[in-house]
Design an enzyme around this catalytic site. Structure first.
Site, PDB file in Angstrom:
ATOM      1  N   ASN A   7     -10.802 -13.062 -36.429  1.00 52.46           N
ATOM      2  CA  ASN A   7     -11.410 -13.479 -34.482  1.00 52.46           C
ATOM      3  C   ASN A   7     -12.059 -11.828 -34.156  1.00 52.46           C
ATOM      4  O   ASN A   7     -10.557 -11.332 -33.913  1.00 52.46           O
ATOM      5  CB  ASN A   7     -10.726 -14.105 -33.881  1.00 52.46           C
ATOM      6  CG  ASN A   7     -12.054 -14.384 -32.415  1.00 52.46           C
ATOM      7  OD1 ASN A   7     -13.351 -13.771 -32.312  1.00 52.46           O
ATOM      8  ND2 ASN A   7     -11.083 -15.349 -32.206  1.00 52.46           N
ATOM      9  N   ARG A  89     -14.721 -15.860 -37.376  1.00 51.55           N
ATOM     10  CA  ARG A  89     -15.357 -16.586 -36.756  1.00 51.55           C
ATOM     11  C   ARG A  89     -16.718 -15.849 -36.358  1.00 51.55           C
ATOM     12  O   ARG A  89     -16.548 -14.401 -35.435  1.00 51.55           O
ATOM     13  CB  ARG A  89     -14.507 -16.624 -35.757  1.00 51.55           C
ATOM     14  CG  ARG A  89     -15.651 -17.513 -33.699  1.00 51.55           C
ATOM     15  CD  ARG A  89     -14.591 -16.719 -33.077  1.00 51.55           C
ATOM     16  NE  ARG A  89     -15.293 -17.590 -31.815  1.00 51.55           N
ATOM     17  CZ  ARG A  89     -14.965 -17.645 -30.753  1.00 51.55           C
ATOM     18  NH1 ARG A  89     -13.805 -16.793 -30.222  1.00 51.55           N
ATOM     19  NH2 ARG A  89     -15.230 -18.466 -29.439  1.00 51.55           N
ATOM     20  N   HIS A 178     -17.564 -22.514 -28.604  1.00 51.97           N
ATOM     21  CA  HIS A 178     -16.273 -23.478 -28.911  1.00 51.97           C
ATOM     22  C   HIS A 178     -16.026 -24.391 -29.739  1.00 51.97           C
ATOM     23  O   HIS A 178     -15.883 -25.337 -29.945  1.00 51.97           O
ATOM     24  CB  HIS A 178     -15.738 -23.826 -27.486  1.00 51.97           C
ATOM     25  CG  HIS A 178     -15.663 -23.230 -27.354  1.00 51.97           C
ATOM     26  ND1 HIS A 178     -15.391 -22.911 -25.789  1.00 51.97           N
ATOM     27  CD2 HIS A 178     -14.876 -22.262 -26.679  1.00 51.97           C
ATOM     28  CE1 HIS A 178     -15.633 -22.468 -24.559  1.00 51.97           C
ATOM     29  NE2 HIS A 178     -14.578 -21.012 -25.653  1.00 51.97           N
ATOM     30  N   ARG A 237     -16.320 -16.102 -15.261  1.00 54.46           N
ATOM     31  CA  ARG A 237     -17.681 -16.474 -15.403  1.00 54.46           C
ATOM     32  C   ARG A 237     -17.758 -17.397 -14.356  1.00 54.46           C
ATOM     33  O   ARG A 237     -17.222 -18.356 -13.876  1.00 54.46           O
ATOM     34  CB  ARG A 237     -18.597 -16.838 -16.873  1.00 54.46           C
ATOM     35  CG  ARG A 237     -17.794 -16.022 -18.412  1.00 54.46           C
ATOM     36  CD  ARG A 237     -18.242 -16.975 -19.043  1.00 54.46           C
ATOM     37  NE  ARG A 237     -18.300 -16.025 -20.497  1.00 54.46           N
ATOM     38  CZ  ARG A 237     -17.418 -16.586 -21.373  1.00 54.46           C
ATOM     39  NH1 ARG A 237     -17.372 -17.883 -21.506  1.00 54.46           N
ATOM     40  NH2 ARG A 237     -17.138 -15.531 -22.315  1.00 54.46           N
ATOM     41  N   GLU A 379      -8.390 -23.566 -33.969  1.00 55.21           N
ATOM     42  CA  GLU A 379      -9.197 -23.066 -33.842  1.00 55.21           C
ATOM     43  C   GLU A 379      -9.162 -22.295 -36.040  1.00 55.21           C
ATOM     44  O   GLU A 379     -10.372 -22.275 -36.501  1.00 55.21           O
ATOM     45  CB  GLU A 379     -10.428 -22.231 -33.322  1.00 55.21           C
ATOM     46  CG  GLU A 379     -11.045 -22.646 -32.485  1.00 55.21           C
ATOM     47  CD  GLU A 379     -11.222 -21.436 -31.000  1.00 55.21           C
ATOM     48  OE1 GLU A 379     -10.826 -21.373 -30.215  1.00 55.21           O
ATOM     49  OE2 GLU A 379     -12.244 -21.963 -30.798  1.00 55.21           O
TER      50      GLU A 379
END
Ligand code: ADP
Length: 394
Positions: A7, A89, A178, A237, A379
């Site tokens: 990632n 990813r 996601h 965010r 993940e």
């Protein structure tokens, strides 16, 4: 078989080496502050942790070298031939990628063509891909996108109420993110429900956070949109706001478009509301100590998450299971409680004691009409599974 899950972010590179198909972690680590002279490399293996500080790591290819040398020098692997595949990813796959894909030059060009849709992420992902392709030229490399799981959303759920040409010309639509996490967790929930047709909501709540409505194993709606900024308030965010904010902040503070966007991405959410921290642990602690704005940060987020749950309940036509995952979803019982108490009217009831315990567990009460689970996401495993699946067809 050993598969490396990678990632690559703009200034970091995280990885995990997995023994497949057993899905056992052999080693993991990360390189932080890439582009600086004080970079840090952390490698975990066999219960050991090695941390190297103040390294000069000017780009991702140096970071990849560090990872490879670290694995070899610590005898995690004896030679590079032991690595059977690398999964990367990639944040934005647009409408070009409906599934993970074996990487070749053409795929890299296509990923780069989506840079405008994910300017903070895709360029970094490509740098990581290129560095590993150079270091391991004979090994299969696979791109796994955050967006592909959501490619099953119907048009009425992914289009915005804006001029249609914006979608046709520029790809303005909801993509969702996601995806690997939502897919991994919803698959487990689907299996546990042990029936064919299932209605599941996955609440992936980490620094970045999103909710997904999963009908019979397929994503039909998700809270993140064109970018990961849409949805509910996260660590830094804002989630959804009235776009007219841009004009007001320009008039009042002279903020440029970029400045306001940056504030919405980096100075909002928990951090902006509380004025304390982006980290849920600090927020929970401050709220417990009586800090009103920290409590407000939890309440505003929980309220917005509850709005999504209610909306997806209607969209799914009921609900079998609500699943919490990721850093906050897995660990912050206060956040789970704040969310669940707001959706009790839907028959979602959690047990305070079960909610207090840790790990993979059911936290719903016996009289709850909906199962509520905490299921740790993974993940990296999802990425490694895709490498193996595509390797078989290659
Ligand atoms: P991302 O992958 O989006 O960076 P994570 O899924 O790692 O985010 O989640 C980070 C968040 O999870 C932080 O707000 C952190 O406080 C929270 N978190 C992680 N571990 C714990 C814990 N043991 N207890 C409470 N919160 C935790």
């Amino acid at each position: 078989m050993k598969i490396l899950s990678v990632n690559a972010g703009s200034s970091s590179l995280k990885f995990q080496l997995l023994q497949m198909p057993e899905e056992i972690e052999i080693s993991s680590g990360l390189v932080e502050r890439i582009g600086n002279k004080n970079a840090e490399f952390t490698l975990k293996f066999n219960g050991n942790k090695q941390v190297l500080k103040d390294l000069v790591v000017l780009d991702h290819s140096v970071a990849v070298d560090l990872v490879i040398k670290g694995l070899l020098q610590n005898k995690v692997i004896q030679s590079l031939d032991e690595i059977d595949g690398v999964g990367h990813r990639v944040v934005q796959g647009g409408e070009l990628f409906k599934d993970s894909v074996v990487i070749d030059d053409d795929v890299v060009i296509k990923i780069a063509s989506l840079n405008d849709l994910a300017p903070l992420h895709n360029p970094a992902n490509i740098i990581g891909i290129n560095a590993f392709r150079k270091a391991l030229p004979n090994v299969i490399q696979v791109a796994v996108f955050d967006t592909t799981f959501h490619q099953t959303m119907p048009k009425e759920n992914f289009l915005y109420g804006v001029p249609y040409e914006w979608y046709e010309k520029h790809g303005v639509r909801k993509y969702g993110f996601h995806g690997t996490s939502h897919q991994y967790v919803s698959q487990l929930a689907h299996q546990r429900l042990n029936k064919e047709n299932t209605k599941i909501i996955v609440a992936h709540i980490g620094n970045g956070a999103s909710l997904t409505a999963v009908l019979n194993g397929k994503s039909i709606d998700t809270s993140m949109g064109l970018t990961p900024l849409e949805g509910f308030p996260m660590g830094t965010r804002s989630g959804n706001v009235d776009p007219a904010i841009f004009q007001l902040m320009q008039q009042k503070e002279g903020y440029s478009l970029e400045k306001t966007l940056n504030e919405l991405n980096k100075s909002s959410g928990y951090l902006g509301i509380s004025g304390i921290s982006h980290d849920s642990r600090d927020i929970v602690q401050a709220a417990e100590a009586g800090n009103e704005r920290a409590q407000l940060a939890i309440d505003i987020q929980a309220k917005r998450i509850a709005d999504y749950i209610a909306s997806y309940y209607v969209l799914l036509g009921g609900l079998d299971a609500l699943v919490f995952t990721a850093g906050i979803g897995e660990n912050a019982k206060e956040v789970r409680e704040a969310v669940c108490k707001r959706v009790e009217v839907l028959g979602i009831k959690i047990d305070a004691e079960l909610n207090n315990s840790r790990g993979d567990k059911e936290i719903s009460r016996k009289d709850s009409l909906v199962k509520v689970w905490v299921i740790p996401t993974n993940e990296e495993v999802m990425i490694a599974r895709d490498v193996i699946r595509l390797q078989k067809h290659n």
